[in-house]
Design a protein around this motif. Sequence first.
Motif, PDB file in Angstrom:
ATOM      1  N   MET A  94      35.580 -18.247   0.842  1.00 45.86           N
ATOM      2  CA  MET A  94      35.042 -17.946  -0.485  1.00 45.86           C
ATOM      3  C   MET A  94      35.839 -18.713  -1.522  1.00 45.86           C
ATOM      4  O   MET A  94      37.062 -18.803  -1.442  1.00 45.86           O
ATOM      5  CB  MET A  94      35.120 -16.448  -0.766  1.00 45.86           C
ATOM      6  N   ASP A  95      35.120 -19.263  -2.515  1.00 48.51           N
ATOM      7  CA  ASP A  95      35.808 -20.026  -3.546  1.00 48.51           C
ATOM      8  C   ASP A  95      35.962 -19.252  -4.846  1.00 48.51           C
ATOM      9  O   ASP A  95      36.389 -19.812  -5.852  1.00 48.51           O
ATOM     10  CB  ASP A  95      35.087 -21.347  -3.816  1.00 48.51           C
ATOM     11  N   GLY A  96      35.635 -17.958  -4.845  1.00 45.86           N
ATOM     12  CA  GLY A  96      35.789 -17.180  -6.061  1.00 45.86           C
ATOM     13  C   GLY A  96      35.082 -15.842  -5.971  1.00 45.86           C
ATOM     14  O   GLY A  96      34.469 -15.495  -4.951  1.00 45.86           O
ATOM     15  N   SER A  97      35.167 -15.085  -7.062  1.00 51.35           N
ATOM     16  CA  SER A  97      34.621 -13.729  -7.072  1.00 51.35           C
ATOM     17  C   SER A  97      33.097 -13.709  -6.965  1.00 51.35           C
ATOM     18  O   SER A  97      32.532 -12.815  -6.330  1.00 51.35           O
ATOM     19  CB  SER A  97      35.069 -13.008  -8.346  1.00 51.35           C
ATOM     20  N   ARG A  98      32.431 -14.676  -7.571  1.00 53.20           N
ATOM     21  CA  ARG A  98      30.973 -14.676  -7.516  1.00 53.20           C
ATOM     22  C   ARG A  98      30.465 -14.907  -6.096  1.00 53.20           C
ATOM     23  O   ARG A  98      29.446 -14.355  -5.696  1.00 53.20           O
ATOM     24  CB  ARG A  98      30.390 -15.725  -8.472  1.00 53.20           C
ATOM     25  N   THR A  99      31.165 -15.750  -5.352  1.00 50.30           N
ATOM     26  CA  THR A  99      30.776 -15.968  -3.962  1.00 50.30           C
ATOM     27  C   THR A  99      30.850 -14.668  -3.183  1.00 50.30           C
ATOM     28  O   THR A  99      29.966 -14.354  -2.376  1.00 50.30           O
ATOM     29  CB  THR A  99      31.686 -17.024  -3.322  1.00 50.30           C
ATOM     30  N   LEU A 100      31.901 -13.903  -3.412  1.00 54.42           N
ATOM     31  CA  LEU A 100      32.056 -12.611  -2.735  1.00 54.42           C
ATOM     32  C   LEU A 100      30.950 -11.647  -3.136  1.00 54.42           C
ATOM     33  O   LEU A 100      30.329 -11.003  -2.278  1.00 54.42           O
ATOM     34  CB  LEU A 100      33.424 -12.009  -3.068  1.00 54.42           C
ATOM     35  N   ILE A 101      30.700 -11.537  -4.440  1.00 49.56           N
ATOM     36  CA  ILE A 101      29.688 -10.591  -4.926  1.00 49.56           C
ATOM     37  C   ILE A 101      28.330 -10.912  -4.335  1.00 49.56           C
ATOM     38  O   ILE A 101      27.601 -10.021  -3.871  1.00 49.56           O
ATOM     39  CB  ILE A 101      29.638 -10.628  -6.469  1.00 49.56           C
ATOM     40  N   ARG A 102      27.949 -12.183  -4.313  1.00 49.93           N
ATOM     41  CA  ARG A 102      26.639 -12.568  -3.782  1.00 49.93           C
ATOM     42  C   ARG A 102      26.563 -12.320  -2.281  1.00 49.93           C
ATOM     43  O   ARG A 102      25.541 -11.859  -1.769  1.00 49.93           O
ATOM     44  CB  ARG A 102      26.360 -14.032  -4.099  1.00 49.93           C
ATOM     45  N   ALA A 103      27.645 -12.624  -1.561  1.00 49.32           N
ATOM     46  CA  ALA A 103      27.631 -12.434  -0.111  1.00 49.32           C
ATOM     47  C   ALA A 103      27.519 -10.957   0.246  1.00 49.32           C
ATOM     48  O   ALA A 103      26.780 -10.588   1.169  1.00 49.32           O
ATOM     49  CB  ALA A 103      28.893 -13.038   0.507  1.00 49.32           C
ATOM     50  N   VAL A 104      28.240 -10.116  -0.457  1.00 50.85           N
ATOM     51  CA  VAL A 104      28.183  -8.681  -0.170  1.00 50.85           C
ATOM     52  C   VAL A 104      26.832  -8.112  -0.571  1.00 50.85           C
ATOM     53  O   VAL A 104      26.270  -7.253   0.120  1.00 50.85           O
ATOM     54  CB  VAL A 104      29.322  -7.941  -0.907  1.00 50.85           C
ATOM     55  N   SER A 105      26.271  -8.592  -1.686  1.00 54.06           N
ATOM     56  CA  SER A 105      25.020  -8.021  -2.194  1.00 54.06           C
ATOM     57  C   SER A 105      23.859  -8.213  -1.241  1.00 54.06           C
ATOM     58  O   SER A 105      22.947  -7.393  -1.184  1.00 54.06           O
ATOM     59  CB  SER A 105      24.674  -8.627  -3.563  1.00 54.06           C
ATOM     60  N   ILE A 106      23.868  -9.306  -0.457  1.00 56.65           N
ATOM     61  CA  ILE A 106      22.764  -9.556   0.463  1.00 56.65           C
ATOM     62  C   ILE A 106      23.029  -8.957   1.839  1.00 56.65           C
ATOM     63  O   ILE A 106      22.214  -9.107   2.753  1.00 56.65           O
ATOM     64  CB  ILE A 106      22.475 -11.066   0.597  1.00 56.65           C
ATOM     65  N   THR A 107      24.159  -8.283   2.007  1.00 56.88           N
ATOM     66  CA  THR A 107      24.473  -7.616   3.265  1.00 56.88           C
ATOM     67  C   THR A 107      23.824  -6.240   3.282  1.00 56.88           C
ATOM     68  O   THR A 107      24.018  -5.454   2.349  1.00 56.88           O
ATOM     69  CB  THR A 107      25.994  -7.465   3.438  1.00 56.88           C
ATOM     70  N   PRO A 108      23.040  -5.908   4.291  1.00 61.09           N
ATOM     71  CA  PRO A 108      22.378  -4.599   4.335  1.00 61.09           C
ATOM     72  C   PRO A 108      23.389  -3.467   4.316  1.00 61.09           C
ATOM     73  O   PRO A 108      24.399  -3.509   5.039  1.00 61.09           O
ATOM     74  CB  PRO A 108      21.611  -4.637   5.659  1.00 61.09           C
ATOM     75  N   PRO A 109      23.176  -2.438   3.502  1.00 56.35           N
ATOM     76  CA  PRO A 109      24.067  -1.276   3.514  1.00 56.35           C
ATOM     77  C   PRO A 109      24.165  -0.673   4.911  1.00 56.35           C
ATOM     78  O   PRO A 109      23.178  -0.567   5.632  1.00 56.35           O
ATOM     79  CB  PRO A 109      23.384  -0.306   2.535  1.00 56.35           C
ATOM     80  N   GLY A 110      25.384  -0.310   5.290  1.00 58.25           N
ATOM     81  CA  GLY A 110      25.629   0.235   6.615  1.00 58.25           C
ATOM     82  C   GLY A 110      26.165  -0.783   7.598  1.00 58.25           C
ATOM     83  O   GLY A 110      26.724  -0.420   8.643  1.00 58.25           O
ATOM     84  N   GLN A 111      26.026  -2.056   7.283  1.00 58.81           N
ATOM     85  CA  GLN A 111      26.529  -3.099   8.172  1.00 58.81           C
ATOM     86  C   GLN A 111      28.024  -3.303   7.949  1.00 58.81           C
ATOM     87  O   GLN A 111      28.520  -3.219   6.832  1.00 58.81           O
ATOM     88  CB  GLN A 111      25.779  -4.403   7.921  1.00 58.81           C
TER      89      GLN A 111
END
Length: 374
Positions: free
Chosen positions: A330-347
Amino acid sequence: MPSICRSLPSASPAKPATAGEGRPASRRFVLAGVASLLASPLLPAAPARARGPLPDFADLAERVMPAVVNIAVLSEQTTTQVPPELRGTPFERYFRERRGRQQMQGAGSGFIIDATGLVVTNNHVVGNASRVIVSLQDGTEMPARVVGTDDLTDLALLRVEARASLPFVPWGSSASTRVGQWVLACGNPFGLGGTVTSGIVSARGREIGAGPFDDFIQTDAAINPGNSGGPLFNTDGEVIGINTAIFSPTNASAGIGFATPSDLARGVIEQLRRDGRVERGWLGIAVQDYGTEPGARRGAQIQGVERNSPAARAGLRNGDVLVALNGERMDGSRTLIRAVSITPPGQTVRLTVVRDGRQQEVAVQVGRRPPSAS
């Protein structure tokens, strides 16, 4: 107003010059050019480069415009302005109950993505509309139902019931779009009806302060109030963006428009189509960019952990630096936020964490993003 392409506030980085500021700047530019010409020896002109023909968008416009729609909205809002002469009298209550609701009309744009009548537009176009009317290019009007909306990406999905199959346009890949490529913007500027404008992709990955998922395509194709929700096409007739915002000191096109990229929009629209809402992954942490200086290891540093959040249960702490998710750097906070946001809850995901100079792996079960999360 919910009916227009949003204009960015004047606090945005590219501050527009006023007329008074612009004239001296232009004059300085011209004078510097004249001075440099006078001071330089005359040289033979360089041979002009051969230029290819400019594109003719006529065939493209004819092919895609039947799937571009105009959207009219009718909404209600509560009026709190009571005439001064009625305040404190028994008529004040009557005014609020009987005359306190007013209807507001607006206009926007959209496009059909399915022959059965699914229409994509901006969330701020439909807003809290009590009634939505979709108009085709041939003048056919149909009432529309809001299937779902997503405030964070400013997207909405509508459905119309048509007697026959409707023309529709395909999604394209915004990731493969290059700066300098030709694009065609279509929509309903100022309520005039079907209109096309052309330009190029001016930039990609623009952050304009609209939200945590900012990743806009910038274009110089004219986008005006009423174009909101309309498609941005590549020359193959594929939708690579949804026209959403403009930067302008006059609320009209200044050659700086922004479109939500199709790669982001497509996933959101599919969720709205399937579930009527968007569910996003969530860790429950506040983060900021880490390692912004040249040569430094980059990542996202935790600045806060919410109690009883997925991050808290996994043992993440303030000061931890997150440098990878499932092995992807990850190159920054936005990369993290976007990656987590598209991860299905519970995974469960695997975070690479640097703590006190040591690197370790932490498994976190992703939670469901609450509506109040920023």
